[in-house]
Design a protein around this motif. Structure first.
Motif, PDB file in Angstrom:
ATOM      1  N   PHE A  42       0.809  -1.228   0.000  1.00 17.85           N
ATOM      2  CA  PHE A  42       0.000   0.000   0.000  1.00 17.85           C
ATOM      3  C   PHE A  42       0.839   1.274   0.000  1.00 17.85           C
ATOM      4  O   PHE A  42       0.298   2.368  -0.154  1.00 17.85           O
ATOM      5  CB  PHE A  42      -0.968  -0.001   1.192  1.00 17.85           C
ATOM      6  N   GLN A  43       2.144   1.154   0.153  1.00 16.50           N
ATOM      7  CA  GLN A  43       2.989   2.351   0.116  1.00 16.50           C
ATOM      8  C   GLN A  43       2.997   2.933  -1.291  1.00 16.50           C
ATOM      9  O   GLN A  43       3.256   2.238  -2.262  1.00 16.50           O
ATOM     10  CB  GLN A  43       4.421   2.000   0.553  1.00 16.50           C
ATOM     11  N   GLN A  45       0.521   3.861  -3.078  1.00 20.57           N
ATOM     12  CA  GLN A  45      -0.656   3.582  -3.901  1.00 20.57           C
ATOM     13  C   GLN A  45      -1.444   4.883  -4.124  1.00 20.57           C
ATOM     14  O   GLN A  45      -1.522   5.734  -3.236  1.00 20.57           O
ATOM     15  CB  GLN A  45      -1.569   2.551  -3.224  1.00 20.57           C
ATOM     16  N   GLN A  48      -6.280   5.104  -1.048  1.00 19.64           N
ATOM     17  CA  GLN A  48      -6.095   4.583   0.298  1.00 19.64           C
ATOM     18  C   GLN A  48      -7.464   4.335   0.928  1.00 19.64           C
ATOM     19  O   GLN A  48      -8.503   4.619   0.330  1.00 19.64           O
ATOM     20  CB  GLN A  48      -5.276   5.567   1.146  1.00 19.64           C
ATOM     21  N   ALA A 296      -7.453  -3.442   1.848  1.00 17.22           N
ATOM     22  CA  ALA A 296      -7.447  -2.262   2.715  1.00 17.22           C
ATOM     23  C   ALA A 296      -8.148  -2.546   4.038  1.00 17.22           C
ATOM     24  O   ALA A 296      -7.762  -2.017   5.086  1.00 17.22           O
ATOM     25  CB  ALA A 296      -8.120  -1.084   1.999  1.00 17.22           C
TER      26      ALA A 296
END
Length: 445
Positions: A42-43, A45, A48, A296
């Motif tokens: 997820f870094q 992206q 969020q 997520a």
């Protein structure tokens, strides 16, 4: 000698040995070597969790309008959601068919029975149309976010929207969902349909007042023509199935809803009790959005897998080679012809492929023969008729058990059934009969 992007076929297969069975139409499971842990994935992206939550709030604002426009959603108070069904009988049947025991419980997420348009596209397609409608009304001071959105059903709003055109390119279900909701709001709607789109979907759209433009070529051409038409009209809005973040976000909201359903049925999801989710994949927006939302919400406790037709494995080829939308199935001689019209896509979404590359555990392919057989099996075992594309998830658990020996009775398998309830009865019967003709599904390899 066939040259693809400057390389011979032999060179491609030497670099990516798994391409061999894929380009020979062989049902196959590919384990994604690029998958990362959730925090790393997820870094950086573009989207969020806060974006997913924002989309959910927007849908809640529109709920009063949905109830007024579609009385069948009154029970759910205007929230467009599908049932979660336990599939004991089909699980046992799949164990017999594949010869593979499947530890853990199996459930079916019946997006096939979503209100309004009866497919997973009711999530993304309807969401993007509603967001565009809200944006227009806010810009023209015809609406405040604090208003009761049920008033959007009034004639004056339909008259306002009639000045604008919504366009989309589709193989079927996306065009159906966008056409139905756009026409209900009062927009002029143009759906560019590829050659793969089923006649009944085109007919249904026309009955709702939607203009359908038919193309003799595939999905990519339909999208290209829709995009081109929108560029020539400042009062038009093109919904881009290949690149739209709004479409993608509409799908992600499914994860918030699923979390609640799992809790209601006392199904635990944790690192020790993982959830395996099997998602039919075409261009990638629907399954990508759902999987992104699930990651997520549940993090590393959820494992997601895409299912594609053996004739149209565009996401598999794009992700395996890391070429994404720069390469198509036709580059490797595949014909992109499948009964799974929603998955008949030759080139994947570059946006979705790159977003999902570190998040997806694997991708597998399913033959048309397997799909028809599974339509009959689902009807017999669970009393549910699904479209060919929607049954592809059923082949997933046996592949996963073979490739990941740590699957236990604590795991949960979730088949995402993406469409089928709106299929006309005569077509349901014909697909079921065809399914009965296929007596044997080859064991998963």
């Amino acid at each position: 000698m066939t040259i693809v992007k400057g390389k011979t076929m032999e060179k491609w297969i030497s670099e990516f040995p798994d391409l061999g069975p894929v380009i020979n139409y062989t049902p196959f499971y590919w384990s994604n070597p690029y998958v990362k842990d959730n925090k790393t994935a997820f870094q950086g992206q573009p989207l969020q969790l806060k974006d997913i939550q924002d989309a959910e709030e927007r849908l809640k604002r529109f709920a009063p309008f949905i109830v007024k426009a579609y009385p069948e959603t009154e029970k759910t108070r205007g929230i467009i959601e599908s049932p979660l069904k336990k599939g004991n009988q089909i699980k046992e049947r799949m164990e017999t068919i594949t010869g593979q025991r499947i530890p853990g419980a199996l459930y079916i997420k019946l997006d096939s029975h979503l209100p309004i348009s009866g497919s997973i596209k009711a999530r993304g397609g309807i969401y993007e149309v509603l967001k565009y409608a809200e944006t227009l009304l806010l810009e023209h001071n015809l609406l405040s976010e604090k208003d009761d959105y049920s008033k959007i059903a009034e004639d004056k709003y339909r008259e306002f929207f009639s000045q604008y055109t919504i366009l989309v390119g589709s193989t079927g279900n996306l065009g159906l969902s966008i056409g139905v909701i756009s026409a209900k709001l009062g927009f002029r709607v143009v759906v560019h349909m590829s050659a793969d789109a089923k006649k009944w979907k085109k007919d249904l759209l026309r009955e709702r007042g939607v203009q359908v433009v038919e193309h003799p070529s595939d999905y990519s051409k339909a999208v290209e023509e829709g995009r081109k038409e929108a560029e020539n009209d400042p009062q038009s809005y093109f919904i881009d199935d290949e690149n739209s973040e709004d479409l993608f976000l509409g799908y992600t909201v499914a994860a918030i809803r699923l979390k609640k359903q799992l809790e209601e049925q006392e199904i635990q999801v944790s690192l020790e009790k993982p959830l395996h989710v099997y998602l039919p994949c075409g261009v990638g927006g629907g399954p990508g959005g759902v999987a992104f939302g699930l990651k997520a919400i549940f993090g590393d406790a959820v494992k997601c897998y895409f299912a594609e037709p053996t004739h149209s494995p565009c996401m598999l080829i794009g992700m395996m080679t890391r070429m994404h939308n720069e390469i198509s199935v036709s580059d490797f001689g595949l014909d992109n012809r499948t009964a799974a019209d929603g998955l008949a896509v030759g080139r994947p979404s570059g946006f979705v492929g790159k977003v999902m590359e570190p998040l997806i555990e694997g991708i597998y392919t399913v033959s048309d023969e397997q799909m028809f057989r599974l339509i009959a099996e689902m009807a017999d075992e669970e009393g549910v008729h699904l479209e060919p594309s929607a049954v592809t998830g059923l082949m997933g658990p046996s592949y996963v058990v073979q490739n990941y020996p740590k699957v236990t009775e604590e795991d949960t398998h979730l088949i995402w059934a993406t469409g089928g309830s709106m299929v006309p009865d005569e077509i349901k019967k014909a697909e079921y009969q065809k399914g009965l003709e296929y007596k044997i599904i080859p064991d998963a390899k």
